[in-house]
Design an enzyme around this catalytic site. Structure first.
Site, PDB file in Angstrom:
ATOM      1  N   GLN A  19     -20.517  51.506   5.547  1.00 15.56           N
ATOM      2  CA  GLN A  19     -20.641  52.555   4.523  1.00 15.56           C
ATOM      3  C   GLN A  19     -22.098  52.912   4.209  1.00 15.56           C
ATOM      4  OE1 GLN A  19     -18.185  51.475   1.132  1.00 15.56           O
ATOM      5  NE2 GLN A  19     -16.375  51.201   2.422  1.00 15.56           N
ATOM      6  N   HIS A 136      -6.712  43.193   1.254  1.00 14.10           N
ATOM      7  CA  HIS A 136      -7.610  44.262   0.790  1.00 14.10           C
ATOM      8  C   HIS A 136      -7.494  44.529  -0.704  1.00 14.10           C
ATOM      9  CE1 HIS A 136      -8.899  48.395  -0.076  1.00 14.10           C
ATOM     10  NE2 HIS A 136      -9.800  48.184   0.861  1.00 14.10           N
ATOM     11  N   HIS A 200     -14.839  43.584  -8.270  1.00 11.98           N
ATOM     12  CA  HIS A 200     -14.890  44.654  -9.285  1.00 11.98           C
ATOM     13  C   HIS A 200     -14.343  44.202 -10.655  1.00 11.98           C
ATOM     14  CE1 HIS A 200     -16.304  47.356  -6.257  1.00 11.98           C
ATOM     15  NE2 HIS A 200     -15.170  47.340  -5.579  1.00 11.98           N
ATOM     16  N   ASP A 251     -21.773  46.110  -1.693  1.00 12.47           N
ATOM     17  CA  ASP A 251     -20.560  46.908  -1.517  1.00 12.47           C
ATOM     18  C   ASP A 251     -20.775  48.098  -0.581  1.00 12.47           C
ATOM     19  OD1 ASP A 251     -18.023  47.910  -1.789  1.00 12.47           O
ATOM     20  OD2 ASP A 251     -18.103  48.283  -3.922  1.00 12.47           O
TER      21      ASP A 251
HETATM   22 ZN   LIG Z   1     -15.330  46.823  -1.492  1.00 10.71          ZN
END
Ligand SMILES: [Zn+2]
Length: 336
Positions: A19, A136, A200, A251
């Site tokens: 990402q 996940h 999170h 992240d």
């Molecule tokens: Zn993540």
């Protein structure tokens, strides 16, 4: 003041390194629109691309002071090996958090059965990778998968990482399907232990935080990503009062700077409480190092050197350096 100061390296307990390619890209109006761009980026990954892009990503992490990383990996088994090769080339300690994905996402994320998933895990372990379990999310894994993955993690004494409570919609869907909230489902399916890290927990309620505390589980906060995606604020003060262990992750890698993650954690707590020094300097450094290492099952990880002659530490007394690192420094204070 000059010279260097040796401190423990930082541990990046949650990274999706592919990402990093999305940094700076305009990516839609909310988390779900961003996710569409992220899925397109995931779809184009190959082992060759991972091997080269992850090497750059891990170099950026190492330069910023992260000497170990938990790669939360859901883009394929050959790509997992490529990620491990990239980390070895850079000299970053890697724990491959191999992801179980039953439904949604892209077909390349998914396994046909939880048994097929565990076979992949065993193959990667057999190839010498340091591996953790990673269902996940309660969005991507039904309850029977969570039970099986939780059982395997407990039997093999492996870390288990899982996303939970990042976005309100995930909680609404979990309530509709299971009549309970995500962290309650994780507890019910045997996925909450002292080797569990919930990533999170942005929208976790008091009852969910109580479950994390009573099971000895850890929360991995990723404040720069949570800000970038508009996720919300970590309930930092409610976590602190329950003494739930906290660690940090880069992240989405929109930013790679452990000092900034820790500064954000403390800043969120200050904004919530109107009090300064919500967490002590020692606690914040532990969140950046020991707690992350324990979350990944690492007993040792490399130290780093701080440049005491760096302009951001000018006129800072030696005893105040650890606090100043978090209050006022960026990752360029780390000696390359
Ligand atoms: Zn993540």
């Amino acid at each position: 003041m000059a010279g260097t100061l040796r401190i423990r390296g930082f541990v990046n307990a949650h990274s999706h390194t592919f990402q990093r390619a999305l940094r700076g890209r305009a990516a839609g109006g909310d988390f779900w629109a961003w996710r569409d761009g992220m899925l397109a980026e995931a779809e184009r990954q190959t082992p060759e691309l991972v091997r080269s892009a992850y090497e750059h990503g891990y170099r950026e992490m190492l330069a910023a002071g992260y000497t170990a990383v938990g790669e939360f990996h859901y883009i394929g088994v050959p790509e997992a090996r490529a990620a491990a090769d990239a980390a070895a080339a850079v000299g970053v300690d890697l724990v491959l958090l191999h992801v179980a994905y039953a439904r949604g996402g892209l077909s390349r994320f998914r396994q046909d059965s939880v048994r097929a998933y565990l076979d992949q895990v065993e193959k990667l372990r057999g190839a010498g990778l340091r591996v953790g379990l990673a269902p996940h999310s309660v969005r991507a894994c039904p309850a029977d998968w969570l039970e099986e993955v939780g059982r395997y993690a407990a039997a093999e004494e492996l870390p288990l990482h899982v996303h939970a409570d990042e976005q309100p919609r995930e909680i609404e869907e979990c309530l509709a399907e299971h009549a309970c909230r995500p962290i309650e489902l994780l507890a019910r399916t045997g996925c909450l232990t002292e080797r569990t890290t919930v990533v999170h927990a942005t929208h976790a309620e008091g009852t969910e935080l109580d479950l994390l505390a009573s099971h000895g589980s850890t929360i991995c906060a990723c404040p720069t990503t949570e800000a970038d995606l508009g996720d919300g604020f970590l309930p930092a003060e409610r976590i602190r009062t329950r003494a739930i262990p906290l660690c940090i992750g880069s992240d989405s890698n929109v930013r790679i700077d452990p000092f900034e993650e820790l500064r954000e954690l403390e800043g969120i707590a200050r904004r919530q409480t109107g009090r300064r020094g919500a967490f002590s300097t020692e606690e914040l450094h532990a969140f950046g190092g020991e707690v992350g290492a324990r979350s990944l099952g690492l007993e040792a990880w490399p130290d780093i050197e701080i440049d005491l002659g760096h302009r951001s530490l000018r006129d800072v007394d030696a005893e105040n350096v650890p606090a100043a690192l978090i209050a006022g420094c960026g990752a360029d204070v780390v000696v390359a």
